[in-house]
Design a protein around this motif. Structure first.
Motif, short mmCIF file in Angstrom:
data_model
loop_
_atom_site.label_atom_id
_atom_site.label_comp_id
_atom_site.label_asym_id
_atom_site.label_seq_id
_atom_site.Cartn_x
_atom_site.Cartn_y
_atom_site.Cartn_z
N ALA A 365 0.83 -1.21 0.00
CA ALA A 365 0.00 0.00 0.00
C ALA A 365 0.86 1.26 0.00
O ALA A 365 0.57 2.23 -0.70
CB ALA A 365 -0.94 -0.01 1.21
N SER A 366 1.94 1.23 0.77
CA SER A 366 2.84 2.38 0.82
C SER A 366 3.48 2.65 -0.53
O SER A 366 3.61 3.80 -0.96
CB SER A 366 3.92 2.14 1.88
N GLU A 369 0.94 4.30 -2.73
CA GLU A 369 0.76 5.70 -2.32
C GLU A 369 1.89 6.56 -2.89
O GLU A 369 1.66 7.65 -3.42
CB GLU A 369 0.73 5.81 -0.80
N SER A 370 3.12 6.08 -2.78
CA SER A 370 4.26 6.85 -3.26
C SER A 370 4.22 7.02 -4.77
O SER A 370 4.78 7.99 -5.32
CB SER A 370 5.57 6.18 -2.84
N TRP A 373 -1.08 6.56 -6.41
CA TRP A 373 -2.35 5.86 -6.53
C TRP A 373 -3.09 5.92 -5.19
O TRP A 373 -2.65 5.33 -4.20
CB TRP A 373 -2.12 4.40 -6.94
N ALA A 374 -4.23 6.62 -5.17
CA ALA A 374 -5.00 6.82 -3.95
C ALA A 374 -6.25 5.94 -3.98
O ALA A 374 -6.81 5.67 -5.05
CB ALA A 374 -5.41 8.28 -3.81
N PRO A 375 -6.72 5.48 -2.80
CA PRO A 375 -7.93 4.64 -2.76
C PRO A 375 -9.13 5.36 -3.34
O PRO A 375 -9.37 6.55 -3.07
CB PRO A 375 -8.11 4.35 -1.27
N ARG A 381 -7.83 1.74 -6.35
CA ARG A 381 -7.07 2.99 -6.40
C ARG A 381 -7.21 3.68 -7.75
O ARG A 381 -7.43 3.03 -8.78
CB ARG A 381 -5.60 2.71 -6.09
N LYS A 383 -5.66 7.23 -10.16
CA LYS A 383 -4.62 8.25 -10.36
C LYS A 383 -4.96 9.02 -11.64
O LYS A 383 -5.13 8.40 -12.69
CB LYS A 383 -3.24 7.59 -10.49
#
Length: 541
Positions: A365-366, A369-370, A373-375, A381, A383
């Protein structure tokens, strides 16, 4: 993408006659032994063995067919220059009684045994070897394995009727082991002159203990015993002709139906047994021989040219989000192990990278995120307005594939990645690789007891099915293929594995373990080094 050494090794000159590849193999392979226990009766000739497989690859040329279900049968029709002991990895004579390798591994000189013939009566001589190796690079996309073994081929010279010299433009340390594979199994000169399509549809003339009697696409392959056969591998127990009169490989797509056929006595053996069927087979007193196949195991092959998958962080997140142990324990046959590298444990040069392939959903998940790509509202996710959704193509040539993929689908959904699964007929596999019309491809396995399988699959200079960009991996793969020094080659192979796993060009899932169901009336069936089967020694009580 081959039984126990019983005859002395090939005659050698003072020059080193076994390459580093062979030496590396000798320290790394597992020992499958006989695939069925020997019964108390004495072996007897005659009878028909019926073997149920799940698919038909649509090609009955061993130099072009790549599916294990099809190669099971075709391996019986062709002999190879050498054989490979699955217990030690040692390369031993077969059609070639001895060989000499040039100091730089650019030339391989084979002295052939006399008396071997193809089933059309023509001799297995130096001219036939030359005709085979000259023709293979021209066969086209279906011959990806065979052509890869001959990468850099510059020609074959007939020195005399029984001596042939094969030359390459650059060192080719993997070639000796390649000569033990069915992909380089020899066919008659007449067969080499036929078109690839003719060879696939009508078959080829080999020198093996069985010959093709009938091929009905998507239904069956029937082989008959070759009369007068007398040049088998020294690894086989029986000399001369095979025991069985006939072999019938019948296509039964449904695993449960194959199991039922074995338990009812309609078939004598079945391939690709799933965990769900093991209990019924054991209760029915069927044997369950199994073997962890060397080479590249089952994986999620990523199309690195797709915009989403060009980002290594996304590829790495996919790998981190997969719980391989859960998949193995839920789906695959007993004894299957989670992948700890892109190479299976039984492959020469394997390096344990299990720590890098450990399940870690939080780290996955991290990484996403980096990468930005957000939920999304539904958990998938997004983007820049695009969903993190990937199309995964798969082929139903094993009962384990769909449930394994569905588990992967669930695991990736938990970190916000959507997999859309698309099943295709196995016969479409070559076209799919050529088109690249997929985000990910399930399977991607390649059976070979030599680490050069990595170059065949992942070099951008060859087929490059996964659309990797040219880079450092190419140099590592080329160097290991050319390196005649055992230790140096092993180090290069290890570096290549590390790079593939670190960059997640493909995502290893499990080591490929094949489990067969075999009637107690069948004896002498054995695995080859690469996980195919040898039926020359098989007989029925």
């Amino acid at each position: 993408m081959q039984a126990s050494h019983r005859r002395s090794p090939a005659r050698r000159t003072p020059a080193a006659l076994v390459t580093a590849a062979a030496a590396l193999l000798a320290t790394s392979c597992g020992s499958p032994g006989a695939a069925t226990p020997e019964g108390t009766p004495d072996p007897k000739p005659g009878g028909t063995l019926t073997f149920a497989v799940g698919t038909d690859a649509g090609c009955v040329d061993p130099q072009q067919a790549g599916s294990s279900d099809t190669v099971y049968s075709l391996r019986q029709t062709v002999d190879s220059l050498t054989d490979q002991d699955p217990a030690t990895g040692k390369i031993v004579p077969w059609l070639a009684e001895s060989w000499q390798i040039g100091a730089d591994a650019r030339t391989f000189t084979f002295r052939l045994r006399t008396g071997a013939t193809f089933s059309d009566g023509t001799p297995v001589d130096a001219a036939a070897v030359k005709a085979n190796f000259d023709a293979i690079p021209k066969l086209g996309p279906l011959a990806i394995q065979a052509a890869g073994y001959l990468d850099g081929y510059s020609g074959t010279t007939v020195l005399d009727a029984t001596t042939v010299k094969v030359s390459f433009k650059r060192p080719n340390a993997q070639f000796l082991q390649a000569t033990s594979t069915p992909s380089l199994g020899l066919v008659s000169v007449a067969s080499t002159r036929r078109t690839p399509r003719q060879r696939c549809g009508e078959g080829v003339i080999g020198s093996g203990p069985f010959l093709l009697a009938q091929y009905v696409p998507n239904k069956s392959i029937t082989l008959s015993r070759r009369a007068g056969y007398a040049w088998g591998s020294p690894l086989w127990k029986k000399k001369g002709e095979a025991y069985l009169d006939k072999l019938v490989f019948t296509v039964i797509p449904e695993a449960g139906v194959r199991t039922g056929g074995l338990l009812s006595g309609q078939v004598d053996a079945v391939g690709r047994v799933a965990r769900a069927d093991e209990g019924a087979l054991r209760s029915g007193n069927a044997g369950l021989p199994s073997y962890t196949i060397p080479g590249v195991g089952y994986n999620l092959g990523l199309n690195n040219a797709r915009p989403i998958l060009r980002d290594a962080r996304v590829r790495q997140a996919i790998s981190l989000a997969i719980d391989r142990r859960q998949i193995v324990d839920t789906v695959f046959p007993t004894g299957t192990l989670p992948a700890t590298s892109v190479l299976a444990r039984t492959t020469p040069g394997y390096r344990d990278l299990g720590a890098e392939l450990a399940f870690d959903a939080a780290k996955a998940a991290s990484a996403l995120e980096s990468a930005g790509w957000a939920p999304g509202a539904d958990g998938i996710r997004t983007k820049d307005g695009r969903r993190l959704s990937l199309n995964v193509v798969w082929f139903a040539n094993a009962a384990t594939f769909q449930p394994a993929l569905e588990l992967v689908q669930q695991q990736l959904k938990a970190v916000g990645i959507e997999l859309v699964l698309k099943e295709l007929p196995v016969a479409q596999f070559p076209q799919l690789l050529k088109s690249g019309d997929f985000d990910a491809l399930w399977g991607g396995n390649y059976s070979r007891a030599d680490p050069d399988c990595l170059r065949t699959l992942y070099s951008t200079r060859l087929a490059n099915a996964y659309r990797l960009a040219p880079g450092p991996l190419d140099e590592l793969l080329d160097r290991q293929a050319a390196e005649p020094d055992t230790a140096k080659r092993k180090a290069l192979v290890e570096q290549a594995q590390e790079l593939i796993v670190r960059e997640a060009y493909v995502v290893p899932i499990v080591d490929m373990r094949t489990t067969l169901g075999v009637s107690t009336a069948v004896h002498g069936l054995a695995f080859t080094a690469a996980g195919d089967i040898q039926l020359h020694d098989a007989w029925k009580s």
